[in-house]
Design an enzyme around this catalytic site. Structure first.
Site, PDB file in Angstrom:
ATOM      1  N   CYS A  61       0.833  -1.211   0.000  1.00  0.00           N
ATOM      2  CA  CYS A  61       0.000   0.000   0.000  1.00  0.00           C
ATOM      3  C   CYS A  61       0.864   1.256   0.000  1.00  0.00           C
ATOM      4  O   CYS A  61       1.607   1.487  -0.934  1.00  0.00           O
ATOM      5  CB  CYS A  61      -0.985  -0.045   1.161  1.00  0.00           C
ATOM      6  SG  CYS A  61      -2.326   1.129   1.011  1.00  0.00           S
TER       7      CYS A  61
ATOM      8  N   HIS B 201      -3.775  -5.058   0.142  1.00  0.00           N
ATOM      9  CA  HIS B 201      -3.273  -5.563   1.423  1.00  0.00           C
ATOM     10  C   HIS B 201      -3.305  -7.091   1.457  1.00  0.00           C
ATOM     11  O   HIS B 201      -4.316  -7.667   1.861  1.00  0.00           O
ATOM     12  CB  HIS B 201      -4.115  -5.006   2.567  1.00  0.00           C
ATOM     13  CG  HIS B 201      -3.888  -3.555   2.808  1.00  0.00           C
ATOM     14  ND1 HIS B 201      -2.950  -3.095   3.691  1.00  0.00           N
ATOM     15  CD2 HIS B 201      -4.445  -2.464   2.245  1.00  0.00           C
ATOM     16  CE1 HIS B 201      -2.943  -1.770   3.682  1.00  0.00           C
ATOM     17  NE2 HIS B 201      -3.849  -1.357   2.805  1.00  0.00           N
TER      18      HIS B 201
ATOM     19  N   GLU C 102      -1.967  -9.033   3.514  1.00  0.00           N
ATOM     20  CA  GLU C 102      -2.104  -9.516   4.895  1.00  0.00           C
ATOM     21  C   GLU C 102      -3.551  -9.492   5.365  1.00  0.00           C
ATOM     22  O   GLU C 102      -3.898 -10.029   6.403  1.00  0.00           O
ATOM     23  CB  GLU C 102      -1.195  -8.698   5.829  1.00  0.00           C
ATOM     24  CG  GLU C 102      -1.697  -7.307   6.231  1.00  0.00           C
ATOM     25  CD  GLU C 102      -1.501  -6.228   5.156  1.00  0.00           C
ATOM     26  OE1 GLU C 102      -1.185  -6.580   4.006  1.00  0.00           O
ATOM     27  OE2 GLU C 102      -1.684  -5.040   5.481  1.00  0.00           O
TER      28      GLU C 102
END
Lengths: 253, 206
Positions: free
Chosen positions: B82, B186, B188
């Site tokens: 990001c 993202h 994660e």
């Protein structure tokens, strides 16, 4: 293309998950972390977790719970409850929240939205707005868990929130909360094309077709669901497959 | 065992990144001091928030020069997530014109000032890999979570490894140039496919 999001909405009371009706009569519906793991596994698109007692008890949401959830789940988490300065917000982010949710503070001090947006970026700031329909059919904004009405008109208030830099708005119908009878469709369809930021509808989801109707009649980007998952026999996998069958773009997972 | 260093410059959420890498049993270190960078085999620069603030923090904590050294001279693999990816660019127009690392040529600009679309771009969107590349190996749905208002426009098209369409606007969602990888979304936070992407990053650049 971006898909419509199904967001699971968690309300916390102390360290437990609760669910009520019209912001009242809360019952215990489980442990937040283990419930979060279930919906993560089912492919929920996001989790919103708000501590409903935090504000009145002058504290913030229990950040240990956020931390526990992010260590066990892989979905985005918005956290709120009692956040009133940058330090509070920071604690939430440091514990693993991707976004923070503010409600009453946004009405009391709109500058706060700007401060948060400047520090963390608009995309991380969700403003939650609770509304009730009055006798004339207008929607009025309430703060402090639905206990105090504010003067500005809903449309003006929303405009202001956007102007101050909110990244998303979640509008909850207090009348529909926990009733399982469908969303406040009129409200969301009135706002169609009005907001320059993503909008989340909350309150009333009780069956598959409620979500179909919401997405067909409004330009909401997401809907928040709670009771129908906790206390009825629905799950994210089946909801998504139903919506997909009705031509609504949802994420497969 | 290869060591993954997550740069902690007190901006945004490093906890999720750590826990996602730990899922595969990798050894993960939170890096608080620049001199610890050299002990990691892989670096991850995450972060949410403002470009200018991020640059200031990285400089304040003395990460800036050491990162340049590790990435450009030592050729250490780095993943930018990001804002992390955006920081690799020449410059950003967020708040005011600010210089980035300049490892990847191009600018970071607002998604669209004119077109009537909702900004920020928030939610799950489809990532379309360019050609076949190993970062997106074994993906099931290629769906990832995005949350951003600014995006990276690279000068050199050849570093683009995936694109994403948002209401008719093309978002460069992943880039790769030698040891430097950046993703706008993202991983994660992107459940199964996100975890697989993190593993692919490690395996590919191993």
């Amino acid at each position: 293309m971006i898909s419509k999001r199904l967001i699971v909405q968690f309300l916390l009371k102390n360290k437990r998950l609760v669910k009520g009706t019209a912001f009242d009569g809360y019952v215990d519906v489980g442990d937040p972390t283990s419930q979060a793991m279930i919906y993560d596994a089912q492919g929920a698109d996001e989790l919103i977790i708000v501590d409903i007692n935090a504000s009145s008890q002058e504290r913030i949401i229990n950040t240990q719970i956020i931390n526990e959830i992010i260590n066990k789940c892989r979905l985005p988490i918005a956290a709120g409850g009692g956040i009133k300065d940058i330090r509070d917000a920071k604690k939430c982010f440091e514990s693993g929240a991707d976004k923070i949710v503010i409600n009453s503070q946004a009405a009391i001090n709109p500058e706060f939205i700007k401060i948060l947006a400047n520090e963390f970026g608009s995309q991380s700031v969700v403003v939650s707005v609770d509304v009730k329909k009055n006798k004339k059919g207008n929607y009025e904004v309430y703060i402090f868990s639905g206990s105090q009405r504010i003067d500005s008109k809903l449309e003006n208030y929303l405009e202001k929130i956007v102007k101050y830099g909110a990244g998303e708005i979640i509008i909850t119908s207090i009348d529909k909360d926990g009733v399982l009878s469908g969303f406040e469709y009129e409200l969301y369809s009135r706002l169609k094309g009005m907001l320059a930021i993503p909008l989340i509808a909350s309150g009333g989801a009780g069956c598959y077709d409620d979500m179909v109707r919401l997405f067909n009649e409004s330009d909401c980007d997401a809907c928040a669901i709670g009771k129908m998952l906790f206390l009825r026999d629905y799950d994210i996998v089946r909801i998504k497959s139903y919506l997909k069958g009705k031509g609504i773009l949802v994420r497969e997972a | 065992m290869k060591k993954i260093g997550i740069i902690n410059y007190s901006l945004g959420n490093v906890g999720s990144v750590c826990s996602a890498f730990k899922f595969y049993g990798y050894k993960v270190n939170l890096i608080n001091m620049p001199n610890e960078l050299k002990n990691s085999d892989f670096l991850v620069l995450a972060g949410v928030g403002n470009f200018l603030t991020a640059v200031m923090r990285l400089k304040e904590f003395k990460f800036w020069d050491e990162l340049n050294k590790q990435v450009l001279i030592k050729k250490k693999p780095i993943l930018g997530i990001c804002l992390g990816m955006q920081l690799f660019a020449d410059k950003s127009y967020e708040s005011k014109l600010t210089k980035g690392f300049g490892w990847l040529n191009g600018d970071v600009i607002k998604i669209s000032e004119t077109k009537k679309i909702k900004i920020p771009h928030i939610g799950w969107n489809i990532v379309m890999p360019v050609n076949k590349n190993s970062l997106f190996k074994d993906m099931r749905y290629n769906s990832f979570y995005f949350m951003h208002s600014f995006h990276f426009i690279p000068k050199d098209e050849s570093i683009v490894i995936s694109n994403t369409d948002y209401c008719g606007i093309n978002i460069v969602s992943a880039v790769k140039k030698n040891n430097i990888v950046g993703v706008q979304f993202h991983p994660e936070k992107s459940q199964g496919d996100g975890l697989r992407l993190l593993r692919n990053f490690i395996e590919e650049l191993n």
